[in-house]
Design an enzyme around this catalytic site. Structure first.
Site, PDB file in Angstrom:
ATOM      1  N   ASP A  62      39.172  42.618  43.788  1.00  0.00           N
ATOM      2  CA  ASP A  62      38.631  41.472  43.062  1.00  0.00           C
ATOM      3  C   ASP A  62      37.494  40.836  43.862  1.00  0.00           C
ATOM      4  OD1 ASP A  62      40.601  41.868  41.174  1.00  0.00           O
ATOM      5  OD2 ASP A  62      41.856  40.191  41.835  1.00  0.00           O
ATOM      6  N   ARG A  63      36.594  40.193  43.163  1.00  0.00           N
ATOM      7  CA  ARG A  63      35.436  39.553  43.808  1.00  0.00           C
ATOM      8  C   ARG A  63      35.848  38.658  44.976  1.00  0.00           C
ATOM      9  NH1 ARG A  63      31.535  35.397  40.550  1.00  0.00           N
ATOM     10  NH2 ARG A  63      32.924  33.771  41.296  1.00  0.00           N
TER      11      ARG A  63
END
Length: 215
Positions: A62-63
């Site tokens: 995830d970012r």
């Protein structure tokens, strides 16, 4: 969630490099792959391919999650390691700081997950249509109003660790999607991919790649 995307500009942190594999330590705040639109073009795969043009994507983080990410440098390595992920033969360890005090020392969350379509990319628990999602966890230490844990996902669902921790009443600190109130008071999402174990695509020897948590 704040829509402005200002990823960190840290230089590439290479943990391992050979003829088949490249392992890097992804910073929090940087997309793994490009998002929709020119403003989301800067991402880890683009930065990696600028330095290593043959690099191929195998998995994502995830970012807002930091930590160990492996890229293949040959199509064979991409297939080989991709299959290990698919067959759940890799071993992943994450470190997280979660809200509140978890009373038990260890446990397992077994709750099926699926995308929450009206609110995507959020995921939610659904016993009818959800896909199997299992996370083992272990308390590392207690902090003031928080618990540091190690998380061991047995499956690789999107947002799995974030939803599972929220579901047991201890959202990951700083989670813009699943935390609320005081649990949001953190400089970043307190989730880090600390260790990845896999078999090397050339010869099959066990490999262990590690990056200590920056928090």
């Amino acid at each position: 969630m704040n829509d402005t995307y200002t990823p960190p500009q840290d230089p590439l942190d290479v943990l391992h490099l050979d003829h088949h594999l490249l392992v890097v330590n992804k910073p929090s705040g940087l997309l793994s792959v490009p998002g929709k639109g020119e403003h989301l073009a800067d991402c880890l795969i683009a930065r990696v391919q600028a330095a290593f043009p043959d690099a191929l994507l195998i998995h994502r983080l995830d970012r807002d999650t930091s930590g160990v990410m492996v890229f293949a440098l040959t199509p064979h390595a991409q297939r080989h390691i991709g299959l290990q992920f698919e067959k759940r033969q890799t071993k992943k360890t994450y470190v997280a700081r979660v809200f509140g005090r978890i009373t038990e020392k260890t446990g397992t969350v077994d709750l099926p997950l699926i995308v929450d379509w009206p609110n995507r990319p959020l995921q939610h628990v659904n016993f009818e249509t959800g896909k199997e999602a299992i996370t083992d966890w272990r308390v590392v230490k207690y902090e003031e109003n928080a618990t540091r844990v190690r998380l061991f996902p047995k499956t690789g669902r999107s947002h799995q660790l974030r939803v599972h921790m929220r579901e047991i009443g201890h959202p990951i600190l700083g989670d813009p999607f699943y935390a609320t109130g005081a649990a949001l008071n953190a400089p970043r999402l307190m989730l880090h991919a600390e260790e990845l174990r896999l078999r090397h695509p050339e010869g099959g020897a066990g490999q262990r790649f590690r990056a200590p948590a920056p928090f």
